[in-house]
Design a protein around this motif. Structure first.
Motif, PDB file in Angstrom:
ATOM      1  N   ALA A 266       0.843  -1.198   0.000  1.00  0.00           N
ATOM      2  CA  ALA A 266       0.000   0.000   0.000  1.00  0.00           C
ATOM      3  C   ALA A 266       0.881   1.251   0.000  1.00  0.00           C
ATOM      4  O   ALA A 266       0.525   2.267  -0.602  1.00  0.00           O
ATOM      5  N   ALA A 267       2.035   1.164   0.621  1.00  0.00           N
ATOM      6  CA  ALA A 267       2.908   2.337   0.717  1.00  0.00           C
ATOM      7  C   ALA A 267       3.665   2.589  -0.590  1.00  0.00           C
ATOM      8  O   ALA A 267       4.031   3.719  -0.886  1.00  0.00           O
ATOM      9  N   MET A 269       3.092   1.405  -4.477  1.00  0.00           N
ATOM     10  CA  MET A 269       2.300   0.635  -5.438  1.00  0.00           C
ATOM     11  C   MET A 269       3.008   0.519  -6.791  1.00  0.00           C
ATOM     12  O   MET A 269       2.428   0.009  -7.753  1.00  0.00           O
ATOM     13  N   GLY A 389      -5.439  -5.258  -3.405  1.00  0.00           N
ATOM     14  CA  GLY A 389      -5.821  -4.040  -4.122  1.00  0.00           C
ATOM     15  C   GLY A 389      -6.618  -4.271  -5.388  1.00  0.00           C
ATOM     16  O   GLY A 389      -6.682  -3.402  -6.253  1.00  0.00           O
ATOM     17  N   THR A 418     -14.711   0.363  -0.034  1.00  0.00           N
ATOM     18  CA  THR A 418     -13.638  -0.557  -0.457  1.00  0.00           C
ATOM     19  C   THR A 418     -14.041  -1.377  -1.681  1.00  0.00           C
ATOM     20  O   THR A 418     -13.231  -2.145  -2.205  1.00  0.00           O
ATOM     21  N   GLU A 448      -8.238   5.020  -7.030  1.00  0.00           N
ATOM     22  CA  GLU A 448      -7.068   4.895  -6.155  1.00  0.00           C
ATOM     23  C   GLU A 448      -7.509   4.877  -4.689  1.00  0.00           C
ATOM     24  O   GLU A 448      -6.953   4.147  -3.873  1.00  0.00           O
ATOM     25  N   ARG A 449      -8.532   5.694  -4.388  1.00  0.00           N
ATOM     26  CA  ARG A 449      -9.029   5.735  -3.019  1.00  0.00           C
ATOM     27  C   ARG A 449      -9.662   4.400  -2.629  1.00  0.00           C
ATOM     28  O   ARG A 449      -9.453   3.875  -1.536  1.00  0.00           O
ATOM     29  N   SER A 452      -6.850   1.962  -2.007  1.00  0.00           N
ATOM     30  CA  SER A 452      -6.104   2.130  -0.748  1.00  0.00           C
ATOM     31  C   SER A 452      -6.993   1.789   0.445  1.00  0.00           C
ATOM     32  O   SER A 452      -6.517   1.199   1.421  1.00  0.00           O
ATOM     33  N   ASN A 453      -8.285   2.099   0.369  1.00  0.00           N
ATOM     34  CA  ASN A 453      -9.186   1.690   1.463  1.00  0.00           C
ATOM     35  C   ASN A 453      -9.250   0.160   1.556  1.00  0.00           C
ATOM     36  O   ASN A 453      -9.239  -0.415   2.644  1.00  0.00           O
ATOM     37  N   MET A 455      -7.042  -2.018   0.629  1.00  0.00           N
ATOM     38  CA  MET A 455      -5.799  -2.608   1.146  1.00  0.00           C
ATOM     39  C   MET A 455      -5.613  -2.337   2.639  1.00  0.00           C
ATOM     40  O   MET A 455      -4.871  -3.059   3.314  1.00  0.00           O
ATOM     41  N   ALA A 456      -6.292  -1.314   3.138  1.00  0.00           N
ATOM     42  CA  ALA A 456      -6.171  -0.998   4.576  1.00  0.00           C
ATOM     43  C   ALA A 456      -7.196  -1.761   5.421  1.00  0.00           C
ATOM     44  O   ALA A 456      -7.109  -1.779   6.650  1.00  0.00           O
TER      45      ALA A 456
END
Ligand code: ADP
Length: 485
Positions: A266-267, A269, A389, A418, A448-449, A452-453, A455-456
């Protein structure tokens, strides 16, 4: 706390679906919580060779020769294998011969397996005796039945439903061959509309019942989803709980997955594009950077709603999207995707196989994973998709509804979505979800949002392992004391 997990599959040793993932991951998830779980499996072909520290034990069975069980380890898993070569040492899969047909003696194979598991639990013949027995699905369904038919109080039993569609039925005249005592063949036991019901018996006689998502608990108690067992489950409603499946986030980690073309996280990509490219190449696709690359990793069955995907393929293609399908299953669905791949060469690709490394590359390269199931007890591929992702586009049913945050307007405004959810059972709803996906994919920053959601989102076992431990503990509190081993 010592638990014997009774199951017909366990990843990474033998897997046809999500059951294996769950059975294989639970021991490791429970270990840090002080729960020692061993898994008992049928001794399928080749499994014994994968054990280390092997010890052979004789397990006494009433009125016949002792069962042969191997005790040992496979990696971090502590295993027991029921050795019965005439039943389990076969060249095909765990349930079917190479021609795709069920073995005709599956009733005997899994009745014997459950009987030996019960004897292991009761006899203390293995190097330890469990405090509690956790049985999974119909293949282990008779374990609580055999446990109840021995002398003295049995250890408490938990029966977990991973998919109620598979119930394990045998004609009543098989009772003697399966060594089922007459007392077990009543409506309160394993009798099911004049037949022997393996899962029915387990659900009737286990102390508690669990299934793999809270939403599926409610669904199971309805006529539409309970597949004939809804009445029993409604009667036992106070004993039924839903505990979500997780995934093993160490094994399923895009930062360290050797099957990928490039690692990413995630950090960072930046490696993801190489996986998209590699995925396209593996499936012979010409992928457009401006439109989603969809993936499907699935058993190809009507349960999974993939016929609906066939219906809405034009919608997916109109928006410039491409589709990569990996799966095996019902011949008409295999044909559907084989034909689609021919007709839309370069835009639709189909690999007709069970291939875990390829599934990993797909998760890492796909933009969105489609799970349009008609029902889904929990579902794992949407969890895997979020971890990697690949945004899940799922039907609003069972565990899918519990594990994806739908990109409705409120969730998008709050920036927490997500994935995308649609009502099950309808091509129109799936088509609308695909149109929304194409729109969100094209909106700057929006996709992208979602990624990232996703993957979190916590998709590991932490919360659910604690829930299992609490359930086991509550069962042990109320169980009558067992005699010492
Ligand atoms: P089910 O158990 O109903 O088949 P789940 O989503 O719970 O569905 O679990 C399916 C598991 O099997 C997942 O780990 C998924 O990645 C895997 N899987 C399904 N089909 C394939 C395939 N063709 N190749 C590789 N893995 C597959």
């Amino acid at each position: 706390m010592k638990i014997l997990s009774v199951a017909s599959e366990c990843a990474p040793l033998v897997k046809t679906g999500g059951l294996a993932d769950v059975v294989g991951a639970l021991p490791g998830a429970l270990r840090p919580l002080g729960v020692e779980m061993r898994v008992i499996l049928p001794g399928y072909s080749g499994l014994a060779d994968r054990l280390t520290d092997v010890r052979r034990i004789d397990v006494p069975l009433a009125g016949e020769a002792p069962a042969q069980v191997l005790e040992g380890h496979a990696g971090a898993l502590s295993l027991l294998l029921v050795e019965a070569p005439d039943l389990y040492d076969r060249p095909g899969g765990p349930y079917q011969a190479g021609d795709g047909r069920d073995y005709p003696d599956n009733d005997l194979r899994f009745a014997y397996f459950a009987r030996v598991a019960a004897a292991v639990a009761r006899s203390g013949a293995a190097s330890w005796r469990p405090d509690l027995v956790h049985a999974h699905d119909w293949q282990a369904g008779l374990t609580p039945v055999y446990l109840r038919s021995g002398a003295g109080p049995p250890p408490p039993t938990l029966m977990t439903i991973h998919n109620i569609a598979f119930q394990g039925l045998a004609p009543m005249d098989r009772a003697a061959a399966l060594r089922l005592p007459e007392a077990a063949l009543t409506m309160e036991g394993a009798e099911y509309w004049g037949q022997i019901g393996f899962l029915k018996g387990g659900l009737a006689l286990a102390d508690r019942i669990s299934t793999v998502s809270p939403s599926y608990v409610g669904e199971l108690m309805t006529e539409a989803f309970g597949m004939g067992l809804d009445g029993l489950l409604r009667r036992r409603a106070r004993d039924v709980v839903g505990i979500l499946n997780g995934i093993d986030t160490t094994s399923w980690d895009p930062a360290g997955d050797p099957s990928l073309a490039a690692p990413y996280s995630a950090a960072d990509m930046s490696g993801r594009a190489a996986n998209r490219q590699a995925l396209g190449e593996r499936f012979g696709l010409t992928v457009d950077a401006a439109a989603p690359l969809y993936i499907v990793i699935s058993r190809l069955t009507r349960q999974k709603g993939l016929d609906l995907l066939g219906e809405v393929l034009p919608v997916l293609l109109e928006s410039g999207g491409a589709l990569a399908v990996l799966g095996t299953g019902e011949p008409d669905l295999e044909r559907l995707f084989r034909d689609a791949a021919k007709r839309h060469a370069g835009r639709v690709g189909f690999v007709n196989a069970f291939d875990e490394p390829l599934s990993r590359l797909m998760l890492a390269g796909g933009d969105a994973i489609l799970v349009p199931s008609r029902y889904e007890p929990c579902g794992l591929t949407q969890l895997l998709g979020q971890r990697y992702g690949a945004v899940p586009i799922v039907a609003r049913t069972g565990g899918l509804a519990d594990t994806v945050v739908d990109a409705n307007v409120a969730a998008r405004r709050a920036g927490v979505a997500t994935g995308i959810m649609h009502a099950p059972d309808s091509a129109e709803a799936l088509a609308a979800a695909l149109r929304l996906a194409a729109e969100l994919f094209g909106a700057p920053g929006t996709w992208e949002r979602l990624v990232s959601n996703a993957m979190a989102l916590p998709v590991g076992w932490e919360t659910s392992a604690a829930a299992y431990k609490a359930l086991y503990a509550s069962m042990l509190e109320t169980a009558p004391c067992q005699p010492p081993a």
